[in-house]
Design a protein around this motif. Sequence first.
Motif, PDB file in Angstrom:
ATOM      1  N   CYS A 324       0.830  -1.207   0.000  1.00 33.95           N
ATOM      2  CA  CYS A 324       0.000   0.000   0.000  1.00 33.95           C
ATOM      3  C   CYS A 324       0.864   1.257   0.000  1.00 33.95           C
ATOM      4  CB  CYS A 324      -0.941  -0.004   1.209  1.00 33.95           C
ATOM      5  SG  CYS A 324      -2.247  -1.262   1.138  1.00 33.95           S
ATOM      6  N   LEU A 325       1.934   1.255   0.793  1.00 29.41           N
ATOM      7  CA  LEU A 325       2.835   2.415   0.834  1.00 29.41           C
ATOM      8  C   LEU A 325       3.523   2.620  -0.508  1.00 29.41           C
ATOM      9  CD1 LEU A 325       4.479   1.963   4.359  1.00 29.41           C
ATOM     10  CD2 LEU A 325       2.865   3.748   3.664  1.00 29.41           C
ATOM     11  N   ALA A 326       3.945   1.511  -1.146  1.00 28.72           N
ATOM     12  CA  ALA A 326       4.602   1.614  -2.447  1.00 28.72           C
ATOM     13  C   ALA A 326       3.641   2.155  -3.497  1.00 28.72           C
ATOM     14  CB  ALA A 326       5.129   0.237  -2.875  1.00 28.72           C
ATOM     15  N   ALA A 327       2.380   1.694  -3.447  1.00 32.86           N
ATOM     16  CA  ALA A 327       1.388   2.189  -4.401  1.00 32.86           C
ATOM     17  C   ALA A 327       1.098   3.661  -4.171  1.00 32.86           C
ATOM     18  CB  ALA A 327       0.102   1.363  -4.278  1.00 32.86           C
ATOM     19  N   GLU A 328       1.085   4.088  -2.904  1.00 29.53           N
ATOM     20  CA  GLU A 328       0.835   5.497  -2.593  1.00 29.53           C
ATOM     21  C   GLU A 328       1.938   6.379  -3.158  1.00 29.53           C
ATOM     22  OE1 GLU A 328       0.308   8.457   1.298  1.00 29.53           O
ATOM     23  OE2 GLU A 328       0.409   6.281   1.579  1.00 29.53           O
TER      24      GLU A 328
END
Length: 357
Positions: A324-328
Amino acid sequence: MPRSEPSKADQELIRHARVQGHTVGASQLERWRRRGLLPQPTRIYRGRHGTASVYPDGTDDLVCALARHSVPGRRSDDLALLAFFDGADVPETALKLAIARTYFNSRLRHENVIAQAMARVPEGWESALGKEYEAAEAEARTDLARGGRAVRQMRINLRRLPDLAGAPQREVDARLLGVLVGLNRLRLPEDDHEFMADLSAALAFDCAQDNDDVLAVWEYAAVSHSSQMARYEETSPEERFGLLLETSREELCSLREEVRTAVDRMWHRATWGLEPEADFSRPSMARNSAGMLMEWMSARQVQPGRVSMADRYVLSLGHLKLCCLAAERSAGGAWQHPAGEGRAGFIARTAGPRHAT
């Protein structure tokens, strides 16, 4: 009622239970023996003193566990599972039957529902993404229709998104369906930024919860993503049943500790450190734990590396958060952050005329 006075062995069990605060009678011991929940005592020869009945080690603790969870009308399988996850040494035959009936009956009902959902897709309408996607959507629609704790809490979490705060439930459920489909696919669609933003909001890693249903959300996500991280192999019910039959009593006890540790860790994290242990005294928890035990019994054979169930689920949750952090970061300004105005602001914003549940 027993036709004769209880044996000395039974009297010892009754006394031990009384000392531990449980009232158990000879007739109750007889009923548990008939149902396979208590082992039969063995007769040993004592020379000039004749013979005596002796129970296996641990039977006194088993009696206390059965008494602790015994209520009128409780099914034998539930009682066996409750005593087992309470740490008692339940007779192997009764335990394996309870695990098998609980797991396979639930699995059969679930597979029938999924088959019916997939059968409703008109012939020739298969998605461009193929049957794998259709199977994931059938699983997701079934979970959404069932509306368990995880689904209800994820719906609440999604309403933290500004564009869903006051939306009708059908709009929220359309987005929630997308989250559930992604979690049920063979691999997480990490390159879909819109999906990842909704997934992040649904899991709510970034905010404290005011109820324990967050445990159900994280358990659902952990189990789903743990399968996505593993090597995919199909196993038949016959293979799983054979594996259960081959598993020793000692290995079942080891698996029990893995399940308990995994659930306790999730519970501890879900309650933000306030409660270190989950409540295993409910039949639903015992049944769910039996299902987790059966799934892990075969799933651990295709998991990368030699890790425990608890470690695998914690790792899968950690990996989800990193995804999720990488996608953000990749989405940049296009990422839709949940609103963080607090409970009072949330209630005020979602209590308007558009809000319908």
